[in-house]
Design an enzyme around this catalytic site. Structure first.
Site, PDB file in Angstrom:
ATOM      1  N   ASN A 209      78.613  55.091  56.520  1.00  0.00           N
ATOM      2  CA  ASN A 209      77.768  54.625  55.422  1.00  0.00           C
ATOM      3  C   ASN A 209      76.394  55.271  55.535  1.00  0.00           C
ATOM      4  O   ASN A 209      76.161  56.094  56.422  1.00  0.00           O
ATOM      5  CB  ASN A 209      77.685  53.096  55.415  1.00  0.00           C
ATOM      6  N   ASP A 278      83.744  47.880  57.437  1.00  0.00           N
ATOM      7  CA  ASP A 278      84.683  46.775  57.240  1.00  0.00           C
ATOM      8  C   ASP A 278      86.130  47.222  57.437  1.00  0.00           C
ATOM      9  O   ASP A 278      86.998  46.407  57.720  1.00  0.00           O
ATOM     10  CB  ASP A 278      84.522  46.190  55.838  1.00  0.00           C
ATOM     11  N   LYS A 340      79.234  32.474  59.029  1.00  0.00           N
ATOM     12  CA  LYS A 340      79.178  33.204  60.287  1.00  0.00           C
ATOM     13  C   LYS A 340      78.262  32.546  61.316  1.00  0.00           C
ATOM     14  O   LYS A 340      77.965  33.121  62.354  1.00  0.00           O
ATOM     15  CB  LYS A 340      78.789  34.654  60.013  1.00  0.00           C
TER      16      LYS A 340
END
Length: 406
Positions: A209, A278, A340
């Site tokens: 990314n 991911d 989370k």
């Protein structure tokens, strides 16, 4: 707090130079050793004898004035400093600092020093808002220079607006906060993750990314400056290493997971700023994939969610997550914080100009379990890290106090 600290007080030539006498006096009364440097223009507004009397030290005026033949004065001054404070800082000295101009004692010393620098600007409202001045201040902030923002009010030129030097009490308080912050995380172990992970297709191709790692590196530096023992676990980055911070290089999401878990039990604070993939290829080709068909189909599988894993295993750690979004930022940020098990979550809209990947600035919102805590305007990433870390430190203190009271 200031006892035994050597502070170089640089005074440049503006009408607000008269306030430097009060700043010098307050710093000296607080126990600091103040060594004053004045530009030639500054001496037109306030006499060097005044500052010499208040500081109880000779005032540096000329690069070629050598009080002690055994040393070079501007280098000796630069090396002696625990902190350099420039107050008032005119547009001229700000420009010199930003562009590396060294044509007098103050500007030469500023190039030579490795000490932290605080700048208190003071100038006409239009000068302060001029694109050149804004650019110079932004560049200095990126280099780690801290600023005490000027106040708004009636200026000596007759204008009303932003540009008036902050009051001496506010500047001295900023100096005290700076030194206080140097020990806020002393004895604490901090893990910061940064950069983008790399998931390989073959030996020459990979999925990744746009993360530069600059935000995570800024947090690592800010934590180290507060006395923490910092380990920076970094994937693919463009940011340079940081003195005093242990750097662990990883490539894939799986490698980053293992590097964090190896150190997690001993950590007091974890700042999860990395942009972790991911998905990864189900298979990694051992040799370069050759062109064969018009289309190439890749099968991907989920990587382990590092932040979720840390939240599930959390015992005493203070956990800070990040959310890079392009829409419905508040909704997604709060959902991520809860799912989370984060203590705080830093969110940003990476589609906004000046925010997100591959830039030196960011625009973030900070969320706690009660919702939005603070929205920061566009700031250099170093300043974002400083502001957010202030909140983190306070929350850690509150959490420790609450646990002690149970």
């Amino acid at each position: 707090m200031l006892t035994g600290k050597t502070i170089l007080l640089g005074i440049s030539g503006g009408i607000a130079a008269y306030k430097a006498a009060t700043i010098c006096s307050r710093l000296t009364q607080a126990g600091a050793k103040v060594r004053v440097i004045m530009t030639e223009s500054a001496t037109k507004f306030i006499a060097p004898l005044t500052l010499q009397t208040l500081s109880r030290h000779p005032v540096y005026l000329d690069t070629f004035d050598e009080f002690d033949p055994s040393v070079v004065a501007h280098i000796d001054a630069a090396d002696s400093a625990d902190l350099v404070l420039v107050a008032p800082a005119t547009a001229n000295i700000v420009g010199k600092m930003a562009n590396g101009i060294a044509d007098d004692f103050l500007s030469t010393m500023l190039l030579a020093t490795t000490a932290p620098v605080i700048v208190a600007p003071a100038m006409n409202v239009h000068m302060y808002a001029h694109p050149a001045v804004e650019r110079n201040m932004a560049l200095l902030a990126e280099r780690g220079v801290r600023f005490v923002e000027p106040g708004t009010g009636l200026l000596a030129c007759g204008y009303v607006g932003k540009g008036r030097l902050s009051e001496p009490e506010e500047i001295v308080a900023a100096v005290q906060r700076f030194f206080a912050s140097r020990s806020e995380l002393a004895g604490k172990t901090v893990i910061v993750t940064a950069g983008g992970t790399v998931e390989r297709l073959d030996p020459v191709r990979f999925l990744t990314n746009d993360s530069s790692g600059k935000m995570g590196f800024a947090f690592a530096e800010a934590a180290a400056n507060r006395g923490a023992d910092v380990t920076l676990i970094a994937g693919r980055t463009t940011a340079p290493p940081i003195d005093g911070v242990k750097l662990v290089r990883v490539e894939s999401a799986e490698q980053m997971l293992h590097a964090v878990l190896e150190r997690y039990d001993a950590a007091d604070l974890v700042i999860k700023a990395a942009a972790v993939a991911d998905y990864r290829p189900v298979e990694q080709a051992p040799t370069k994939i050759k062109k064969s068909e018009e289309k190439l189909v890749l099968e991907l599988e989920r990587t382990t969610d590092i932040l979720k894993t840390l939240g599930e295993r959390k015992t005493h750690q203070f956990l800070v997550g990040f959310a890079a979004e392009t829409e419905r930022v508040a909704e997604y940020a709060m959902s991520k914080l809860v799912r989370k098990n984060c203590d705080l979550l830093v969110a940003n809209d990476v589609s906004r100009e000046g925010a997100g990947f591959n830039v030196d600035t960011n625009v973030v919102q900070l969320y706690g379990k009660e919702g939005l805590l603070e929205s920061l305007p566009q700031l250099p990433k170093r300043e974002v890290a400083e502001r957010v870390l202030e909140r983190i430190v306070q929350r850690m203190r509150d959490k420790a106090a609450g646990e002690a009271g149970e």
